[in-house]
Design a protein around this motif. Sequence first.
Motif, PDB file in Angstrom:
ATOM      1  N   LEU A   1       0.830  -1.205   0.000  1.00  0.00           N
ATOM      2  CA  LEU A   1       0.000   0.000   0.000  1.00  0.00           C
ATOM      3  C   LEU A   1       0.866   1.258   0.000  1.00  0.00           C
ATOM      4  O   LEU A   1       0.488   2.276  -0.586  1.00  0.00           O
ATOM      5  N   GLY A   2       2.031   1.184   0.634  1.00  0.00           N
ATOM      6  CA  GLY A   2       2.964   2.303   0.564  1.00  0.00           C
ATOM      7  C   GLY A   2       3.438   2.533  -0.862  1.00  0.00           C
ATOM      8  O   GLY A   2       3.522   3.676  -1.332  1.00  0.00           O
ATOM      9  N   PHE A   3       3.743   1.452  -1.562  1.00  0.00           N
ATOM     10  CA  PHE A   3       4.148   1.589  -2.963  1.00  0.00           C
ATOM     11  C   PHE A   3       3.014   2.147  -3.805  1.00  0.00           C
ATOM     12  O   PHE A   3       3.231   3.030  -4.652  1.00  0.00           O
ATOM     13  N   VAL A   4       1.798   1.658  -3.594  1.00  0.00           N
ATOM     14  CA  VAL A   4       0.638   2.154  -4.354  1.00  0.00           C
ATOM     15  C   VAL A   4       0.474   3.654  -4.127  1.00  0.00           C
ATOM     16  O   VAL A   4       0.242   4.419  -5.068  1.00  0.00           O
ATOM     17  N   ALA A   5       0.624   4.092  -2.881  1.00  0.00           N
ATOM     18  CA  ALA A   5       0.473   5.517  -2.585  1.00  0.00           C
ATOM     19  C   ALA A   5       1.588   6.344  -3.233  1.00  0.00           C
ATOM     20  O   ALA A   5       1.333   7.413  -3.787  1.00  0.00           O
ATOM     21  N   LEU A   6       2.809   5.862  -3.158  1.00  0.00           N
ATOM     22  CA  LEU A   6       3.929   6.598  -3.756  1.00  0.00           C
ATOM     23  C   LEU A   6       3.839   6.654  -5.278  1.00  0.00           C
ATOM     24  O   LEU A   6       4.250   7.630  -5.906  1.00  0.00           O
ATOM     25  N   TYR A   7       3.306   5.617  -5.871  1.00  0.00           N
ATOM     26  CA  TYR A   7       3.227   5.517  -7.322  1.00  0.00           C
ATOM     27  C   TYR A   7       1.983   6.206  -7.888  1.00  0.00           C
ATOM     28  O   TYR A   7       1.776   6.243  -9.084  1.00  0.00           O
ATOM     29  N   LEU A   8       1.167   6.792  -7.021  1.00  0.00           N
ATOM     30  CA  LEU A   8      -0.083   7.420  -7.456  1.00  0.00           C
ATOM     31  C   LEU A   8       0.158   8.650  -8.321  1.00  0.00           C
ATOM     32  O   LEU A   8      -0.460   8.811  -9.362  1.00  0.00           O
ATOM     33  N   SER A   9       1.053   9.510  -7.912  1.00  0.00           N
ATOM     34  CA  SER A   9       1.213  10.779  -8.620  1.00  0.00           C
ATOM     35  C   SER A   9       1.762  10.564 -10.025  1.00  0.00           C
ATOM     36  O   SER A   9       2.518   9.648 -10.290  1.00  0.00           O
ATOM     37  N   ASP A  10       1.363  11.445 -10.905  1.00  0.00           N
ATOM     38  CA  ASP A  10       1.784  11.382 -12.291  1.00  0.00           C
ATOM     39  C   ASP A  10       1.980  12.805 -12.781  1.00  0.00           C
ATOM     40  O   ASP A  10       1.167  13.689 -12.506  1.00  0.00           O
ATOM     41  N   ASP A  11       3.038  13.051 -13.514  1.00  0.00           N
ATOM     42  CA  ASP A  11       3.319  14.396 -14.008  1.00  0.00           C
ATOM     43  C   ASP A  11       2.477  14.753 -15.226  1.00  0.00           C
ATOM     44  O   ASP A  11       2.244  15.925 -15.492  1.00  0.00           O
TER      45      ASP A  11
END
Length: 135
Positions: free
Chosen positions: A61-71
Amino acid sequence: MDLTVVAYVIYLLVSIALTIWVARTLSRNGRVFLADVLHGNEKLADAVNHLLVVGFYLVNLGFVALYLSDDDTIGDTRGVFEALSTKLGVVLLVLGVMHLGNVYVLSRIRRRGMLEREQVPPVAPQGWVAPTAGA
């Protein structure tokens, strides 16, 4: 509503659902391995299993949260599908690696427990014999 937000919501829903499904599968089936390794100590097997599942949730879930943002901003429906396929593909790969890592660790623990059980003599010693002078 902005299509980027729609992609984020879909990404979060699918990623969290997949993480929960894999964690429950690991928990249910990993418990059998742990009970075997821990010589039938069910309480200890449940405790270790629970700790492994909590760690699995935290990492994924930490990875999912970190990978959420997109430029990139998503402008059309095609962009939503492309962004989701990339993000969900990476999440699935991370889940697969975590799953294989857990299975590897459980099998190593089980193998070590089986080796320890094999080192016990099958018959208890009857006594000892004094050494002979020639030996």
